[in-house]
Design an enzyme around this catalytic site. Structure first.
Site, PDB file in Angstrom:
ATOM      1  N   GLY A  38      22.386 -31.820  -7.733  1.00  0.00           N
ATOM      2  CA  GLY A  38      22.275 -33.160  -7.163  1.00  0.00           C
ATOM      3  C   GLY A  38      21.766 -33.082  -5.744  1.00  0.00           C
ATOM      4  O   GLY A  38      21.035 -32.167  -5.381  1.00  0.00           O
ATOM      5  N   CYS A  39      22.172 -34.009  -4.928  1.00  0.00           N
ATOM      6  CA  CYS A  39      21.754 -34.044  -3.525  1.00  0.00           C
ATOM      7  C   CYS A  39      22.209 -32.769  -2.815  1.00  0.00           C
ATOM      8  O   CYS A  39      23.378 -32.400  -2.900  1.00  0.00           O
ATOM      9  CB  CYS A  39      22.342 -35.274  -2.838  1.00  0.00           C
ATOM     10  SG  CYS A  39      21.965 -35.352  -1.079  1.00  0.00           S
TER      11      CYS A  39
END
Length: 174
Positions: free
Chosen positions: A9-10
């Site tokens: 993810g981020c």
């Protein structure tokens, strides 16, 4: 010293936790896995580069085992969702592990097998050879440490830090 390149993810989320992990000497946010030779945040977010947001986590194996680094990775994101983590959607947010050696590839595959039992759905984490690691812009380095009051940090990263403290407190710095 060993370095793993991981995408969950981020990159701000993994960066925040690994920065607080004993034995970790460096966490660098970056991009890899795509075809663009000069990616930047905006091109990667467009979804046209093929790159994923990743962190390069360097650590001392005599302080923290590679297996713990990898088990933390699987605990801190949902490796069963394809191309998304929560509200972050797109191929740049895919669950991914990039290896440089056959030994790393085997460690990654064993970690997937070991952690599959924790999830109701199949793990879809991509395991690929590391092509080129592109360091992300300075703004993205140590993001949580610089902006702990920012909304994303409060809503998304703080719960991941709480989870890390709950399950991996022995491996975290005070």
């Amino acid at each position: 010293m060993k370095t793993f390149v991981l995408g969950g993810g981020c990159f701000w989320c993994l960066d925040a936790v690994y920065q607080k992990t004993k034995g970790v000497t460096s966490v660098i946010s970056g991009y890899t896995g795509g075809h663009d030779r000069h990616p930047d945040y905006y091109s990667v977010c467009s979804g046209t580069t093929g790159h994923a947001e990743v962190v390069a986590v360097s650590f001392e194996e005599d302080v923290i085992p590679a297996e713990v680094i990898l088990d933390m990775f699987f605990a801190l994101h949902d490796p069963t969702t394809l191309n998304r983590q929560g509200y972050d959607v797109g191929t740049q947010y895919r669950s991914s592990m990039f290896y440089e050696t056959t030994e790393e590839k085997i460690l990654f595959e064993e970690a997937i097998e070991r952690n599959q039992a924790l999830w109701a759905h199949p793990i879809v984490t991509e395991v690929s050879r590391l092509p080129v690691f592109h360091v992300a812009e300075d703004f993205h380095q140590d993001y949580y440490a610089k902006h702990p009051e920012q909304g994303y940090c409060q809503v998304i990263i703080n719960p991941k830090l709480a989870k890390a403290r709950k399950y991996y407190s022995a491996w975290l710095n005070a």
